[in-house]
Design a protein around this motif. Structure first.
Motif, PDB file in Angstrom:
ATOM      1  N   PRO A   5       0.721  -1.084  -0.152  1.00 38.23           N
ATOM      2  CA  PRO A   5      -0.164  -0.126   0.042  1.00 38.23           C
ATOM      3  C   PRO A   5       0.970   1.190  -0.041  1.00 38.23           C
ATOM      4  O   PRO A   5       1.913   1.093   0.531  1.00 38.23           O
ATOM      5  CB  PRO A   5      -0.976  -0.227   1.322  1.00 38.23           C
ATOM      6  N   PRO A   6       0.323   2.367  -0.216  1.00 41.43           N
ATOM      7  CA  PRO A   6      -1.086   2.569  -0.895  1.00 41.43           C
ATOM      8  C   PRO A   6      -1.281   1.895  -2.468  1.00 41.43           C
ATOM      9  O   PRO A   6      -0.524   1.977  -3.105  1.00 41.43           O
ATOM     10  CB  PRO A   6      -1.446   3.949  -0.799  1.00 41.43           C
ATOM     11  N   PHE A   7      -2.511   1.380  -2.359  1.00 38.57           N
ATOM     12  CA  PHE A   7      -2.914   0.576  -3.426  1.00 38.57           C
ATOM     13  C   PHE A   7      -3.402   1.511  -4.816  1.00 38.57           C
ATOM     14  O   PHE A   7      -3.895   2.512  -4.374  1.00 38.57           O
ATOM     15  CB  PHE A   7      -3.882  -0.659  -3.212  1.00 38.57           C
ATOM     16  N   THR A   8      -3.032   1.255  -5.807  1.00 43.33           N
ATOM     17  CA  THR A   8      -3.925   1.944  -6.900  1.00 43.33           C
ATOM     18  C   THR A   8      -4.787   0.913  -7.745  1.00 43.33           C
ATOM     19  O   THR A   8      -4.839  -0.193  -7.403  1.00 43.33           O
ATOM     20  CB  THR A   8      -2.690   2.094  -8.134  1.00 43.33           C
ATOM     21  N   LEU A   9      -5.587   1.295  -8.446  1.00 44.97           N
ATOM     22  CA  LEU A   9      -6.304   0.468  -9.431  1.00 44.97           C
ATOM     23  C   LEU A   9      -5.820  -0.818  -9.862  1.00 44.97           C
ATOM     24  O   LEU A   9      -6.094  -2.059  -9.651  1.00 44.97           O
ATOM     25  CB  LEU A   9      -7.263   1.089 -10.479  1.00 44.97           C
ATOM     26  N   VAL A  10      -4.639  -0.635 -10.325  1.00 43.09           N
ATOM     27  CA  VAL A  10      -3.788  -1.829 -10.859  1.00 43.09           C
ATOM     28  C   VAL A  10      -3.147  -2.635  -9.763  1.00 43.09           C
ATOM     29  O   VAL A  10      -3.454  -3.964  -9.860  1.00 43.09           O
ATOM     30  CB  VAL A  10      -2.665  -1.124 -11.821  1.00 43.09           C
ATOM     31  N   THR A  11      -2.747  -2.077  -8.861  1.00 44.45           N
ATOM     32  CA  THR A  11      -2.235  -3.065  -7.838  1.00 44.45           C
ATOM     33  C   THR A  11      -3.056  -3.655  -6.894  1.00 44.45           C
ATOM     34  O   THR A  11      -2.906  -4.952  -6.352  1.00 44.45           O
ATOM     35  CB  THR A  11      -0.841  -2.298  -6.801  1.00 44.45           C
ATOM     36  N   ALA A  12      -4.418  -3.032  -6.578  1.00 45.91           N
ATOM     37  CA  ALA A  12      -5.528  -3.536  -5.937  1.00 45.91           C
ATOM     38  C   ALA A  12      -5.841  -4.621  -6.668  1.00 45.91           C
ATOM     39  O   ALA A  12      -6.226  -5.774  -6.221  1.00 45.91           O
ATOM     40  CB  ALA A  12      -6.649  -2.635  -5.446  1.00 45.91           C
ATOM     41  N   THR A  13      -6.128  -4.572  -7.914  1.00 52.83           N
ATOM     42  CA  THR A  13      -6.799  -5.497  -8.884  1.00 52.83           C
ATOM     43  C   THR A  13      -5.588  -6.724  -8.819  1.00 52.83           C
ATOM     44  O   THR A  13      -6.116  -8.027  -8.923  1.00 52.83           O
ATOM     45  CB  THR A  13      -6.858  -4.974 -10.486  1.00 52.83           C
ATOM     46  N   GLN A  14      -4.374  -6.336  -9.117  1.00 56.06           N
ATOM     47  CA  GLN A  14      -3.455  -7.447  -8.901  1.00 56.06           C
ATOM     48  C   GLN A  14      -3.322  -8.223  -7.664  1.00 56.06           C
ATOM     49  O   GLN A  14      -3.167  -9.667  -7.505  1.00 56.06           O
ATOM     50  CB  GLN A  14      -2.158  -6.955  -9.341  1.00 56.06           C
ATOM     51  N   LYS A  15      -3.532  -7.489  -6.511  1.00 58.15           N
ATOM     52  CA  LYS A  15      -3.554  -7.895  -5.064  1.00 58.15           C
ATOM     53  C   LYS A  15      -4.838  -9.002  -5.039  1.00 58.15           C
ATOM     54  O   LYS A  15      -4.539 -10.353  -4.604  1.00 58.15           O
ATOM     55  CB  LYS A  15      -3.692  -7.074  -4.183  1.00 58.15           C
ATOM     56  N   PHE A  77     -11.145  -0.030  -2.964  1.00 57.44           N
ATOM     57  CA  PHE A  77      -9.846  -0.062  -2.367  1.00 57.44           C
ATOM     58  C   PHE A  77      -9.806   1.371  -1.864  1.00 57.44           C
ATOM     59  O   PHE A  77     -10.121   2.346  -2.347  1.00 57.44           O
ATOM     60  CB  PHE A  77      -8.640  -0.540  -3.126  1.00 57.44           C
ATOM     61  N   LEU A  78      -8.679   1.788  -0.813  1.00 61.75           N
ATOM     62  CA  LEU A  78      -8.360   2.779  -0.319  1.00 61.75           C
ATOM     63  C   LEU A  78      -7.344   2.706   0.425  1.00 61.75           C
ATOM     64  O   LEU A  78      -7.287   1.987   1.485  1.00 61.75           O
ATOM     65  CB  LEU A  78      -9.621   3.762   0.345  1.00 61.75           C
ATOM     66  N   GLY A  79      -6.022   3.340   0.073  1.00 61.31           N
ATOM     67  CA  GLY A  79      -4.766   3.349   1.007  1.00 61.31           C
ATOM     68  C   GLY A  79      -4.550   1.837   1.273  1.00 61.31           C
ATOM     69  O   GLY A  79      -3.809   1.390   0.391  1.00 61.31           O
ATOM     70  N   ASN A  80      -4.653   1.461   2.345  1.00 59.78           N
ATOM     71  CA  ASN A  80      -4.024   0.201   2.772  1.00 59.78           C
ATOM     72  C   ASN A  80      -5.253  -0.971   2.825  1.00 59.78           C
ATOM     73  O   ASN A  80      -5.032  -2.145   3.539  1.00 59.78           O
ATOM     74  CB  ASN A  80      -3.277  -0.094   4.062  1.00 59.78           C
ATOM     75  N   LYS A  81      -6.480  -0.539   2.534  1.00 64.79           N
ATOM     76  CA  LYS A  81      -7.512  -1.584   2.437  1.00 64.79           C
ATOM     77  C   LYS A  81      -8.065  -2.046   1.083  1.00 64.79           C
ATOM     78  O   LYS A  81      -7.909  -0.947   0.296  1.00 64.79           O
ATOM     79  CB  LYS A  81      -8.591  -0.705   3.271  1.00 64.79           C
ATOM     80  N   ILE A  82      -8.547  -3.117   1.092  1.00 63.96           N
ATOM     81  CA  ILE A  82      -9.501  -3.651  -0.315  1.00 63.96           C
ATOM     82  C   ILE A  82     -10.628  -4.281   0.258  1.00 63.96           C
ATOM     83  O   ILE A  82     -10.559  -5.052   1.199  1.00 63.96           O
ATOM     84  CB  ILE A  82      -8.227  -4.460  -0.918  1.00 63.96           C
ATOM     85  N   TRP A 106     -10.272  -6.368   3.895  1.00 64.37           N
ATOM     86  CA  TRP A 106      -8.967  -6.891   4.021  1.00 64.37           C
ATOM     87  C   TRP A 106      -8.138  -5.520   4.434  1.00 64.37           C
ATOM     88  O   TRP A 106      -8.344  -4.198   3.932  1.00 64.37           O
ATOM     89  CB  TRP A 106      -8.219  -7.385   2.892  1.00 64.37           C
ATOM     90  N   THR A 107      -7.023  -5.520   5.430  1.00 64.13           N
ATOM     91  CA  THR A 107      -6.170  -4.339   5.536  1.00 64.13           C
ATOM     92  C   THR A 107      -4.877  -4.877   5.636  1.00 64.13           C
ATOM     93  O   THR A 107      -4.476  -6.200   6.053  1.00 64.13           O
ATOM     94  CB  THR A 107      -6.313  -3.792   7.134  1.00 64.13           C
ATOM     95  N   PHE A 108      -3.780  -4.352   5.179  1.00 63.10           N
ATOM     96  CA  PHE A 108      -2.599  -4.558   4.797  1.00 63.10           C
ATOM     97  C   PHE A 108      -1.642  -3.852   5.781  1.00 63.10           C
ATOM     98  O   PHE A 108      -1.795  -2.593   5.641  1.00 63.10           O
ATOM     99  CB  PHE A 108      -2.251  -4.732   3.374  1.00 63.10           C
ATOM    100  N   ASP A 109      -0.269  -4.441   6.092  1.00 65.57           N
ATOM    101  CA  ASP A 109       0.765  -3.771   6.648  1.00 65.57           C
ATOM    102  C   ASP A 109       1.434  -3.089   5.504  1.00 65.57           C
ATOM    103  O   ASP A 109       1.112  -3.210   4.378  1.00 65.57           O
ATOM    104  CB  ASP A 109       1.405  -4.747   7.803  1.00 65.57           C
ATOM    105  N   SER A 110       2.489  -2.312   6.043  1.00 69.63           N
ATOM    106  CA  SER A 110       3.395  -1.410   5.182  1.00 69.63           C
ATOM    107  C   SER A 110       4.056  -2.356   4.160  1.00 69.63           C
ATOM    108  O   SER A 110       4.649  -2.014   3.027  1.00 69.63           O
ATOM    109  CB  SER A 110       4.345  -0.553   5.911  1.00 69.63           C
TER     110      SER A 110
END
Length: 134
Positions: A5-15, A77-82, A106-110
């Motif tokens: 994180p912070p996630f973008t549309l691309v990285t959130a989708t890939q996650k 998604f927003l920040g570290n949440k999906i 979901w919440t992610f660590d750094s």
């Protein structure tokens, strides 16, 4: 490369796709490695913490949910949440098929490991001929 994180549309989708593919391996140890050592889970009416709890939960799950096949879709998604919507199919030892529908937060660590997973889900019986995931 870890998706952090912070996630973008691309990285959130890939996650989400990575999680789907990992869960479809039905390997509890591999799945647990994607979570923090002290990850906090709610799955339906079950609450537990840590990788050992995840491994125990998933081992029990996949011993009962045979021929499990999962599909996850990014909801937001927003920040570290999906948030995701998911559905999966499985059958029990008696050959009865089910489809489960649900949502996860979901919440992610750094470092990009999941530290919380909050899951709501419902199962419906289906006929084998009505399966979507074959």
């Amino acid at each position: 490369m870890a998706l952090r994180p912070p996630f973008t549309l691309v990285t959130a989708t890939q996650k989400v796709l990575n999680a789907q593919n990992l869960w479809n391996t039905k390997n509890p140890v591999a799945v647990a490695a994607a979570y923090t050592p002290n990850s906090v889970w709610r799955n339906r009416d079950q609450f537990f913490e840590g990788r050992e709890g995840i491994i125990k939960f998933l081992t029990n799950k996949w011993e009962k949910e045979l021929d499990y096949k999962l599909e996850k879709t990014l909801f937001t998604f927003l920040g570290n949440k999906i948030a995701v919507h998911f559905q999966y199919e499985y059958h029990n030892k008696h050959g009865h098929w089910f489809r489960a529908y649900g949502n996860e937060h979901w919440t992610f660590d750094s470092e990009g490991l999941m530290e919380t997973r909050d899951c709501s889900c419902n199962d419906i019986p289906i006929l084998e001929k009505d399966r979507k995931f074959k």
